[in-house]
Design an enzyme around this catalytic site. Structure first.
Site, short mmCIF file in Angstrom:
data_model
loop_
_atom_site.label_atom_id
_atom_site.label_comp_id
_atom_site.label_asym_id
_atom_site.label_seq_id
_atom_site.Cartn_x
_atom_site.Cartn_y
_atom_site.Cartn_z
N GLU A 1 0.84 -1.20 0.00
CA GLU A 1 0.00 0.00 0.00
C GLU A 1 0.87 1.24 0.00
O GLU A 1 1.91 1.30 0.67
CB GLU A 1 -0.89 -0.02 1.25
CG GLU A 1 -1.92 1.08 1.31
CD GLU A 1 -2.87 0.91 2.50
OE1 GLU A 1 -3.29 1.94 3.06
OE2 GLU A 1 -3.19 -0.25 2.87
N ASP B 1 0.23 5.35 0.63
CA ASP B 1 -0.81 6.24 1.16
C ASP B 1 -0.45 7.71 1.10
O ASP B 1 0.66 8.10 1.50
CB ASP B 1 -1.06 5.94 2.65
CG ASP B 1 -1.64 4.58 2.91
OD1 ASP B 1 -2.27 4.02 2.01
OD2 ASP B 1 -1.47 4.07 4.03
N GLU C 1 -2.46 10.64 3.10
CA GLU C 1 -3.56 10.93 4.01
C GLU C 1 -3.48 12.39 4.42
O GLU C 1 -2.47 12.83 4.97
CB GLU C 1 -3.50 10.02 5.25
CG GLU C 1 -3.77 8.56 4.94
CD GLU C 1 -3.70 7.68 6.16
OE1 GLU C 1 -4.65 6.92 6.41
OE2 GLU C 1 -2.69 7.75 6.89
N ASP D 1 -10.24 10.15 16.42
CA ASP D 1 -9.53 9.45 17.50
C ASP D 1 -8.02 9.57 17.35
O ASP D 1 -7.28 9.27 18.29
CB ASP D 1 -9.95 7.98 17.56
CG ASP D 1 -9.72 7.24 16.25
OD1 ASP D 1 -9.75 7.88 15.18
OD2 ASP D 1 -9.52 6.01 16.30
#
Length: 290
Positions: free
Chosen positions: A97, A99, A101, A190
């Site tokens: 993967e 990423d 973000e 969170d």
């Protein structure tokens, strides 16, 4: 037609065989969840997050090597707690993967971008940087270039991260699993903003991310193809693609200087420097030049 022209035409034909390039969302992608959270305005797609749901889309095909680009205008205003992601991923517990973000913020604070690389199901390779522009005011391009020598994360064609192939040092490199292309927006209060201290303020919902300029120029892997078939199709055995050229085996001198500038002026976290998390420095950190 001169011999040089014939050679050029043949070369271009060889480069394009088996690769896909397009710019329209519905040719390359499809919504994967929360279809009622999608809005289309011409060539622009908008996805929203509210206190009912986020949303996401995925590519219709999987690919092995190439370049993927999407232009994104991120959530404006108070977006603390939200994450907008653009990434490539293979399937299964031992997945690879790559990423991007984008971590939301309260108004006026820098927008942080977190990148990560998973290899054989193992991540924990986070880097974070703040951008040198306001990503909520205009569209900017975010790209992942992937070949057998390196994975390069680019922002407006400026490299912000390189993950090099260090198999000769015993470090596994993602090169044998076809990957889909994905994006999503969701609530991550969170952990996303100041480690989870700042929560999502739903009074500011819906949070909207806008997309345009969809482009995948990569080697497509049919769903029925075997790993060996994909390796032959997309590897350097049968055909040569533009991303396999010698100039893309590593960054150019100009790109190296750009990356050094990004790291010196905009990087705020690098897992390679986090001795609390990694008392023993990860092997790739000892060898990566960038």
């Amino acid at each position: 037609m001169s011999m040089a022209s014939v050679f050029l035409v043949l070369s271009l034909a060889i480069v394009m065989v088996g690769s896909v390039s397009s710019s329209k969302f519905d040719e390359l992608f499809q919504p994967s969840w929360a279809l009622d959270h999608f809005t289309y305005e011409g060539e622009t797609l908008q996805m929203k997050l509210d206190n009912y749901s986020g949303a996401g889309f995925s590519s219709k095909s999987k690919y092995m090597f190439g370049k993927v680009t999407i232009q994104i205008k991120l959530v404006e205003g108070d977006s603390a707690g939200t994450v907008t992601a653009f990434y490539m991923s293979s399937d299964g517990p031992n997945h690879n993967e790559f990423d991007f973000e984008f971590l939301g913020n309260t108004s006026g604070e820098p927008y942080l971008v977190q990148t990560n690389v998973y290899v054989n199901g193992v991540g924990n390779r986070e880097q974070r940087l703040n951008l040198w522009f306001d990503p909520t005011k205009d569209f900017h391009s975010y790209s992942i270039l992937w070949n057998q020598r390196q994975v390069v994360f680019l922002v407006d064609e400026t490299p912000v991260r390189v993950h090099s192939n260090l198999e000769d040092k015993g470090v596994p490199f993602p090169k044998d699993q076809p990957m889909g292309v994905y994006s999503s927006i969701w609530n991550a209060d969170d952990w996303a903003t100041r480690g989870g201290l700042v929560k999502t303020d739903w009074a500011h919902a819906p949070f909207v991310a806008s997309y345009t300029g969809f482009d995948i120029d990569a080697c497509e892997c049919p769903p029925t193809a075997s790993p060996d078939d994909n390796a032959r199709r997309c590897g350097s055995g049968e055909k040569r693609y533009w991303w396999d050229g010698p100039t893309l085996a590593e960054l150019s001198l100009h790109q190296s200087h750009q990356l050094l500038w990004v790291r010196a002026n905009h990087m705020v976290y690098d897992y390679c420097s986090d001795s609390a998390r990694f008392p023993v420095t990860p092997v790739e950190c000892l060898h990566h030049r960038h």
